[in-house]
Write a protein that holds these residues in place. Structure first.
Motif, mmCIF file in Angstrom:
data_model
loop_
_atom_site.group_PDB
_atom_site.id
_atom_site.type_symbol
_atom_site.label_atom_id
_atom_site.label_comp_id
_atom_site.label_asym_id
_atom_site.label_seq_id
_atom_site.Cartn_x
_atom_site.Cartn_y
_atom_site.Cartn_z
ATOM 1 N N VAL A 61 1.080 -1.084 -0.087
ATOM 2 C CA VAL A 61 -0.131 -0.107 -0.017
ATOM 3 C C VAL A 61 1.217 1.228 -0.069
ATOM 4 N N PRO A 62 1.458 1.025 0.579
ATOM 5 C CA PRO A 62 2.448 2.357 0.684
ATOM 6 C C PRO A 62 2.771 3.517 -0.816
ATOM 7 N N LEU A 63 3.488 2.611 -1.274
ATOM 8 C CA LEU A 63 4.234 2.820 -2.015
ATOM 9 C C LEU A 63 3.324 3.373 -3.777
ATOM 10 N N ALA A 64 2.147 2.345 -4.173
ATOM 11 C CA ALA A 64 0.683 2.088 -4.584
ATOM 12 C C ALA A 64 -0.129 3.449 -4.218
ATOM 13 N N VAL A 65 0.061 4.336 -2.944
ATOM 14 C CA VAL A 65 -1.154 5.455 -2.235
ATOM 15 C C VAL A 65 -0.121 5.766 -2.534
ATOM 16 N N SER A 66 1.294 6.098 -3.032
ATOM 17 C CA SER A 66 2.020 7.337 -3.581
ATOM 18 C C SER A 66 1.767 7.567 -4.714
ATOM 19 N N LYS A 67 1.764 5.982 -6.223
ATOM 20 C CA LYS A 67 2.092 6.201 -7.215
ATOM 21 C C LYS A 67 0.958 7.038 -7.187
ATOM 22 N N PHE A 68 -0.632 6.750 -6.574
ATOM 23 C CA PHE A 68 -1.469 7.094 -6.966
ATOM 24 C C PHE A 68 -1.797 8.320 -6.837
ATOM 25 N N VAL A 69 -1.745 8.769 -5.312
ATOM 26 C CA VAL A 69 -2.047 10.108 -5.195
ATOM 27 C C VAL A 69 -1.006 10.699 -6.455
ATOM 28 N N SER A 70 0.054 10.853 -6.212
ATOM 29 C CA SER A 70 1.132 11.613 -6.699
ATOM 30 C C SER A 70 0.645 11.628 -8.054
ATOM 31 N N LYS A 71 0.004 10.457 -9.377
ATOM 32 C CA LYS A 71 -0.185 11.205 -10.292
ATOM 33 C C LYS A 71 -1.827 11.540 -10.562
ATOM 34 N N TYR A 72 -2.752 11.599 -9.547
ATOM 35 C CA TYR A 72 -3.992 12.465 -9.616
ATOM 36 C C TYR A 72 -3.278 14.018 -9.239
ATOM 37 N N ASN A 73 -2.937 14.120 -8.114
ATOM 38 C CA ASN A 73 -1.909 15.518 -7.955
ATOM 39 C C ASN A 73 -0.921 16.292 -8.671
ATOM 40 N N ALA A 74 -0.543 15.643 -9.265
ATOM 41 C CA ALA A 74 -0.366 16.637 -10.442
ATOM 42 C C ALA A 74 -1.149 16.127 -11.783
ATOM 43 N N LEU A 75 -2.119 16.369 -12.071
ATOM 44 C CA LEU A 75 -3.389 16.159 -12.963
ATOM 45 C C LEU A 75 -4.140 17.761 -12.344
ATOM 46 N N GLY A 76 -4.048 17.842 -11.718
ATOM 47 C CA GLY A 76 -4.529 18.736 -10.252
ATOM 48 C C GLY A 76 -5.730 18.631 -9.700
ATOM 49 N N ASP A 77 -5.861 17.599 -9.400
ATOM 50 C CA ASP A 77 -7.068 16.503 -8.827
ATOM 51 C C ASP A 77 -6.553 16.305 -7.499
ATOM 52 N N TYR A 78 -6.594 17.069 -6.371
ATOM 53 C CA TYR A 78 -5.913 16.493 -4.913
ATOM 54 C C TYR A 78 -7.166 15.978 -3.894
ATOM 55 N N ARG A 79 -8.480 16.482 -4.413
ATOM 56 C CA ARG A 79 -9.627 15.361 -4.426
ATOM 57 C C ARG A 79 -9.832 13.844 -4.064
ATOM 58 N N THR A 80 -9.709 13.425 -5.393
ATOM 59 C CA THR A 80 -8.951 11.809 -5.101
ATOM 60 C C THR A 80 -8.581 11.587 -4.609
ATOM 61 N N GLY A 81 -6.983 11.811 -4.416
ATOM 62 C CA GLY A 81 -5.894 11.246 -3.374
ATOM 63 C C GLY A 81 -6.778 11.250 -1.368
ATOM 64 N N GLN A 82 -7.756 12.383 -1.412
ATOM 65 C CA GLN A 82 -8.576 13.065 -0.158
ATOM 66 C C GLN A 82 -9.154 11.669 0.001
ATOM 67 N N ARG A 83 -10.266 11.604 -1.325
ATOM 68 C CA ARG A 83 -11.407 10.325 -0.935
ATOM 69 C C ARG A 83 -10.398 9.145 -0.437
ATOM 70 N N LEU A 84 -8.818 8.370 -1.587
ATOM 71 C CA LEU A 84 -8.508 7.521 -1.229
ATOM 72 C C LEU A 84 -7.855 7.134 0.042
#
Length: 541
Positions: A61-84
């Motif tokens: 999970v740590p590395l997978a969440v890191s990749k997921f959150v980083s990807k959507y943050n780069a797209l300007g979508d911080y809400r998706t990471g928070q929901r995760l």
């Protein structure tokens, strides 16, 4: 994120991983002095299944969440990471609690499989059950921490993960050593009681790590919330799709990370029963098991930790070079990674082989019989450190080029071989048979990884093979010098006292390091591998 910040974050995380692993290796020396080889075996009965279930509960999970959150943050979508994060905390709490229940209730079947209830020597089934159940409590909290660490890493903030890992390890080690000392030396308690409470240190350490993460969360919550409030994009991804993407990242990472725990699980279930079938009493079989699975295993992880920590700073470049189709940079990075691993792990393994007696006598003082058993296993086990190092790095390289399925395939082949042949090899070669089964299993896995890297990264191994041969020659020369000095100094300082063993070890290790690095520097190999920006590594003609 700037390159400077990326390098800084990578170095912080690498330093914390290295420090945490080294602390985890070092504490076993005083702990073994307190509880002995049989106590180490009991400790392994608890920690081996715990490690497997922890890996399954967190699923990378740590590395997978890191990749997921980083990807959507780069797209300007911080809400998706928070929901995760919000849903993930619930999911991790549930999986952690399920893992705790599984290990708690499986404690009795595991103990009954390992130990003979009719053999009154060695650890009892009740002792093993107590130890397994004490460590199982940590599963309730550790997966919960994993997703918080991954979320911070996704925001390119490595400090919370790094500091929490170090604090968790320090608290765990202090708890283990202090409690074991008081139970055994002050209150004159049983060894099994001390070991059982020592494994509870995993839960106590986790509380310390969680406290650090919550401190950082409170400190950074306003800035994180500001990013979310200012977020202009929201992909509104359904939770089912979100977790499908997350597990696509996590499962290969988790499975490859399970390599050593899975091999140790096979040994947990087969080693002592197979040794009993050979005619060893249970207490002697457990002494061999504790020496193999804990004491010697911890020693060979030292070169593995050093090599892996140094190569971690290079591995992120692989993904970037592969995605951007920068073939030359990808080839250089893979070559450099292989060279660092070989340059550090081969001489370390040769040194451990040649100096198995003084190493064991200095770090694990005990009876002459303990020394004979420990040095014998360490001598045979030491070369496997090279295989551990290469597997870890090749698995990471395959992840970098999106071919992690081959790392999983290699691991499955190796584990199947270990499972099928472990008991057979033990019946033929006693304790060293388990080492041989592990070595061959890893060689099978490495063969798959090396082939896949050659095929999908179009990597030519000719240069690495030449460098391997040169490093091997230097290591053999070093080993011959060290073996000669070891023999000579043991005539002057027999390994009958801890001080003599330490003196022989310091002289021979220092001499071996001097020989190896002198050869490496004069040939120019050290400068080419580690970088001739270090003045001392430059080839002086």
């Amino acid at each position: 994120m700037s390159d400077k910040q990326l390098i800084r974050g990578t170095m912080i995380l690498t330093a914390s991983i290295f420090l945490t692993k080294m602390l985890g290796l070092i504490y076993i020396f005083p702990f073994q002095a307190l509880v002995g080889p049989t106590g180490l075996a009991l400790y392994g009965y608890g920690y081996t299944p715990y490690t497997v279930l922890l890996s399954l509960a967190t699923l990378g999970v740590p590395l997978a969440v890191s990749k997921f959150v980083s990807k959507y943050n780069a797209l300007g979508d911080y809400r998706t990471g928070q929901r995760l994060l919000k849903s993930g905390l619930i999911v991790m709490t549930v999986t952690g609690f399920i893992a705790f229940l599984l290990l708690f209730f499986l404690a009795n079947p595991i103990a009954n499989h390992i130990l003979d209830p009719n053999d009154l020597k060695g650890n009892s089934i009740a002792d093993a059950v107590f130890t397994i159940r004490m460590v199982s409590v940590a599963l309730i909290i550790v997966p919960f921490m994993a997703i918080i660490r991954g979320y911070f890493q996704g925001h390119q903030s490595m400090g919370p993960t790094a500091i929490s890992q170090v604090v968790e390890q320090i608290i765990r080690i202090i708890f283990i050593l202090v409690l074991a000392y008081f139970i055994l030396e002050v209150f004159d308690g049983r060894m099994a009681t001390a070991v059982g409470f020592a494994t509870f240190g995993a839960f106590v350490g986790a509380l310390g790590g969680l406290a650090v993460l919550l401190f950082y969360w409170k400190k950074r919550a306003p800035s994180l919330q500001k990013q979310i409030d200012e977020s202009t994009i929201d992909h509104q991804i359904p939770l089912r799709k979100m977790y499908k993407e997350l597990f696509a990242y996590a499962l290969p990472i988790s499975f490859v990370g399970l390599a050593i725990p899975l091999y140790q699980t096979v040994d947990l279930m087969t080693f002592v029963p197979a040794m009993r079938e050979l005619g060893f009493t249970q207490d002697v079989a457990e002494k061999y098991y504790g020496t193999f699975s804990q004491a010697s295993h911890k020693l060979i992880l030292i070169p593995v930790s050093v090599a892996t920590a140094m190569s971690l700073t290079i591995l992120p470049t692989v993904t970037n070079a592969f995605i951007n189709n920068e073939t030359d940079r990808l080839q250089r990075t893979i070559t450099q990674t292989y060279q660092i691993i070989l340059f550090l792990s081969i001489p370390s393994a040769v040194g451990l082989m040649v100096l198995s007696e003084p190493v064991y006598a200095a770090l694990y003082p005990g009876t002459p019989n303990d020394l004979a058993v420990g040095s014998e296993i360490l001598r045979v086990y030491a070369p496997v450190a090279i295989a551990f190092s290469i597997f870890a790095v090749t698995g990471a390289l395959l992840q970098g080029i999106n071919q992690q399925k081959y790392a999983v395939l290699g691991l499955v082949l190796g584990i199947v071989f270990k499972f099928v042949f472990n008991g057979i090899f033990i019946s033929l070669f006693a304790a060293t048979g388990a080492v041989l089964a592990t070595a061959i299993g890893y060689l099978l896995a490495i063969s798959v990884n090396v082939w896949a890297i050659g095929k999908f990264a179009e990597f030519n191994y000719s240069y690495v093979l030449k460098r391997f041969m040169l490093i091997l020659i230097f290591s053999v020369i070093m080993g011959a010098v060290v073996a000669f000095l070891n023999y000579g100094f043991q005539q002057l300082f027999p390994l009958e006292t801890w001080l003599n063993a330490l003196l022989v070890l310091l002289i021979t290790v220092g001499s071996g390091a001097a020989v190896y690095f002198n050869l490496s520097i004069r040939s120019g190999v050290a400068g080419q591998i580690l970088g001739d920006r270090f003045t001392i590594l430059k080839n002086k003609k």
